[in-house]
Each structure stands twice: as structure tokens, then as C-alpha cells.
Scaffold this active site. Structure first.
Site, PDB file in Angstrom:
ATOM      1  N   ASP A  34     -15.444   3.693   3.475  1.00  0.00           N
ATOM      2  CA  ASP A  34     -15.056   2.186   3.786  1.00  0.00           C
ATOM      3  C   ASP A  34     -16.487   1.584   3.466  1.00  0.00           C
ATOM      4  O   ASP A  34     -16.625   0.215   3.674  1.00  0.00           O
ATOM      5  CB  ASP A  34     -14.718   1.973   5.287  1.00  0.00           C
ATOM      6  CG  ASP A  34     -13.372   2.313   5.421  1.00  0.00           C
ATOM      7  OD1 ASP A  34     -12.455   2.380   4.535  1.00  0.00           O
ATOM      8  OD2 ASP A  34     -12.925   2.425   6.825  1.00  0.00           O
ATOM      9  N   ARG A  81       0.430  -1.290   0.174  1.00  0.00           N
ATOM     10  CA  ARG A  81      -0.203  -0.075   0.136  1.00  0.00           C
ATOM     11  C   ARG A  81       1.008   1.284   0.215  1.00  0.00           C
ATOM     12  O   ARG A  81       1.950   1.279   0.529  1.00  0.00           O
ATOM     13  CB  ARG A  81      -0.981  -0.103   1.072  1.00  0.00           C
ATOM     14  CG  ARG A  81      -2.158  -1.419   1.048  1.00  0.00           C
ATOM     15  CD  ARG A  81      -2.849  -1.262   2.152  1.00  0.00           C
ATOM     16  NE  ARG A  81      -3.817   0.018   2.308  1.00  0.00           N
ATOM     17  CZ  ARG A  81      -4.936   0.156   3.323  1.00  0.00           C
ATOM     18  NH1 ARG A  81      -4.791  -0.708   4.143  1.00  0.00           N
ATOM     19  NH2 ARG A  81      -5.565   1.303   3.054  1.00  0.00           N
TER      20      ARG A  81
END
Ligand code: S3P
Length: 425
Positions: free
Chosen positions: A312, A119
Site C-alpha cells: 500500500d 475488484r
């Protein structure tokens, strides 16, 4: 894990503690003077990584079923860990701790699992290094493992290109160690738990529009914190209650901070029967009980400033869209590509074989709802939110939904499948 069709989800459930707030409570408690107690702490894998990291830096943290107790050692009390800090799958741990570690007087290496180590970390390295921090990517690929050499932090201003609470928080936390006020401006307001909680710990933090400013405090002071239920976890049962026939679910004690409540606004825009009751403030955060009932939903358009408030929740919103009449368009959500997985691709690539009409776009997806779905063999790439999202789709699909690596839900919601079973009884 095999999931099959269910009807009539009914009951009242309490939602586990908020992941973002749980992380922060341990981090700030560790660098505060005195004792911090945390109730309803999320005992998920990510937050346990944060506890592990601070224990490795000399902080005594007691954990019981009821309470986490952090014996903080003040802003300058952390000690050099003997080994590499293990951040597991947790982006929040990595990025926030990097801000804190920037201003220490020791060097640390931190590293996580394969997903975490792929990431992007440049987004925090760039602003932190501009403040005088010394962070390098060990493999020179902009990712963890990161080597952080403790440095003198210069007060500064950062214009963030991305609406990310993790980037904002990393800068503000380094700013705790700065030689004057540090501020961050973001393109849209991201979750503000860092600002709210640092104030609770005694720091002066100003928020004006999308700019937050921290004034380096002499000290932070331990607090007693009650963590609200995580609206991101509640979302799976909000969606389940709305799309599963003959259902009514109440979730108690859910955090409804306006920087997190986009899911509620989207549900209302789609015609959902969703009710908030008993609204109150707990440990500086707004909280409510949420009730949802089976609803006839229609498509909607989502984009712009609402995106960081539901980032999210977008995988779960895609499921709402697949069960709604008409078209749903999700824009400005390119950040989804750099979460625990590329969530745009993973959603569309699993929805289509289920029979859904879904296409990926550059910055989101377009879904035409109302098609009957059938279960598939799901590879969720160890992404907890993808596993839970498709479990909810699975109880509303024909055939079997076979979820590989379903244990990844432990990252944020260890009791997820158990709760789902209880509601279906
Ligand atoms: C988080 C911020 C969000 C979110 C993540 C938790 C936090 O990430 O996706 O799950 O606790 O600050 P970004 O801030 O990078 O968007």
C-alpha cells in the site's frame, strides 16, 4: 482541495489506528464470546462499514470517541441481515467477511460502491468454494455483489497463487468453521495480523514460513485491544518529512510489524535519515516512534518478497523516487493494478504531467528522480492513497496541486489534511 508548496514541516503527531487491525478487531470481537474493547480504532469509512455489517447481523457495537465496545455473540451468534450488507469501498471487509459468512447457517448478499464492485473476488471465491462454501458473483463477472449461502466447511489446504493477506485471512476465517485444521501457503509472507489476533482471541494458529494453519476452536473469547498507529498512514508523513526542505517529524505509536515495515527498509536503502525509538509490543503487535528528517535520497530497486510488506506504500515510494537522485525500479507489484484503482497507471499518468520521468511496466514502474515538479489538476479516481500521495508531492511542487474528490481520504485517514496543515504552521 488546493495544495501549494510548503517548507519546514515540524512536529510530533500521533497516527490514526491501523486499518487492517481495526477491521479485524471488530470482526473477531463479533464472533467471540463476551466483550471486546478497542482503543485507537480507526474511525475511517472502511472500518465503519465493517461495524455496520456486524450490527446488521445482530451484534451490539457501541462507538465513542475513546472506545469501540463489541458485545460478541460467539462463533455461531450472528443472525441473518434483513438487507444486502453494504461493504462500501472496503476490499478488506468484503474478502474477510466472506470467509466468516461461508460457514454460517444463513444466506447473505454483499455489495459495495462502483470501485469495490469492480475488484476481483474470484481470488476468494475459488478457495472458499473448494472448502464447501457456496459463493456466487451475482452478475457472474467474478466481482461483488456476492451471494453467500451458509454451508458446511471442509478442512483443507490452499496453495495461494498470490501473496494476499485478504485471501489468506478469508481462508483462515472460513477455517474457523471447518471440520479439521485448514492451512494456506502463499508465495511470499503477507501481513499476519489475522494470525496474531486470532491467537489473542484464544485460537490455535500456527505459522511456519509462508504457511499458516488454523485449528477450529470451540470458541473465541473477547479481548481488550489497543490498535497501533497505521504505518501505511504514517508513510505520507515519513515521505513528507524526508523530501520537504527543513523538516523533522516524529510519529508516535506506529505499528512496525515486520510484515508491514518494508517502507522503513526502503527509506534506509535510499539514504533516509529515519530513526525508530521506544520499540515495544502493544496488543501482540510491535510498535515504535518514528522520526524522519529532510534527507538527500538516491534511487533503489524494489522487488520480490519485500513487495507484500509495502504494497500500500508503493504510490508514496514513487514520490520518494521522483525526489531522489538516479533510477528507482519497482518490480513484482502487479497487485497494484487491482487495488482501489489501478495504482501503477494512476501514479505514472499523474506523475508525467507534473514533469516527472516515470514509466509504467508490466509489474511496476521505473522512475528517474530529480526533475522539478509542478502541480496539476489531479483526478485520484476516489482512491484515498493516491490523493494523499499527491498532496505530499504537491507541497514540494511549483504551482497548485488541485485534488478533486479529496474527501476520499476519509476511507483511511479522515484527519490527514488537518495534520498536514498543523505540521506546516
Ligand atoms: C489488507 C491487505 C492488503 C492491503 C489492504 C489491506 C488487509 O491487500 O492492500 O489495504 O487488511 O488484509 P491484499 O491482501 O489483497 O494484498
Amino acid at each position: 482541495m488546493i495544495i501549494t508548496r510548503k517548507n519546514g514541516l515540524k512536529g510530533t503527531i500521533s497516527i490514526p489506528g491501523d486499518k487492517s487491525i481495526s477491521h479485524r478487531s471488530v470482526m473477531f470481537g463479533s464472533i467471540a464470546e463476551g466483550t471486546t474493547t478497542i482503543s485507537n480504532f480507526l474511525m475511517g469509512a472502511d472500518c465503519l462499514e465493517t461495524i455496520g455489517c456486524f450490527r446488521d447481523m445482530g451484534i451490539d457495537i457501541e462507538v465513542t470517541d475513546e472506545l469501540v465496545t463489541v458485545h460478541g455473540k460467539g462463533l455461531r451468534g450472528l443472525t441473518r441481515p434483513e438487507n444486502t450488507l453494504d461493504v462500501g469501498n472496503s476490499g478488506t471487509t468484503t474478502r474477510l467477511i466472506s470467509g466468516i459468512l461461508s460457514g454460517q447457517d444463513f444466506d447473505v448478499t454483499l455489495s459495495g460502491d462502483a470501485s469495490l464492485n469492480s475488484r476481483p473476488m474470484k481470488r476468494i471465491m475459488t478457495p472458499l468454494n473448494a472448502m464447501g462454501a457456496d459463493i456466487t458473483s451475482v452478475n457472474d463477472n467474478g466481482c461483488a455483489p456476492l451471494l453467500i449461502k451458509g454451508s458446511k466447511i471442509k478442512a483443507s489446504h490452499y496453495d495461494s497463487p498470490v501473496a494476499s493477506a485478504q485471501v489468506k485471512s478469508a481462508v483462515l476465517l472460513a477455517g474457523l468453521y471447518g471440520d479439521g485444521p485448514t492451512s494456506v501457503t502463499e508465495p511470499a509472507l503477507s501481513r499476519n495480523h489475522t494470525e496474531l489476533m486470532l491467537r489473542g482471541f484464544g485460537a490455535k494458529v500456527e505459522s511456519e514460513g509462508t504457511t499458516a494453519t488454523i485449528y477450529p476452536p470451540e470458541q473465541l473469547y473477547g479481548q481488550d485491544i489497543i490498535v497501533p498507529g497505521d504505518i501505511s498512514s504514517a508513510t505520507y508523513f515519513i515521505v513528507a518529512g524526508l523530501i520537504t526542505p527543513d523538516s523533522e517529524i516524529t510519529m508516535t505509536n506506529v505499528g512496525i510489524n515486520p510484515t508491514r515495515d518494508g517502507i522503513i527498509r526502503v527509506c534506509k536503502a535510499m539514504g533516509a535519515d529515519i530513526e525508530l525509538n521506544n520499540e515495544r509490543i502493544v496488543s501482540g503487535e510491535p510498535v515504535a516512534d518514528i522520526t524522519v528528517r529532510t534527507s538527500k535520497l538516491h534511487g533503489t530497486e524494489i522487488g520480490g518478497d519485500i513487495i507484500p510488506t509495502l504494497i500500500d506504500e508503493i504510490p508514496a515510494i514513487a514520490i520518494l523516487a521522483a525526489f531522489a537522485e538516479g533510477e528507482t525500479v519497482i518490480r513484482d507489484a502487479q497487485e497494484l493494478k487491482v487495488k482501489e484503482s489501478n495504482r501503477i497507471d494512476l501514479m505514472v499518468n499523474n506523475l508525467v504531467p507534473m514533469g516527472a520521468d516515470a514509466v509504467a511496466t508490466e509489474d511496476g514502474m521505473i522512475i528517474h528522480g530529480g526533475k522539478p515538479l509542478h502541480g496539476i489538476k489531479l483526478n485520484c479516481k476516489y482512491d484515498h492513497r493516491i490523493a494523499m500521495t499527491f498532496a505530499i508531492a504537491g507541497i514540494n511542487s511549483d504551482g497548485e496541486m488541485d485534488i478533486e474528490d479529496a474527501e476520499c481520504v476519509d476511507v483511511s485517514y479522515p484527519t490527514f489534511f488537518q495534520t498536514l496543515e498543523e505540521l506546516a504552521k
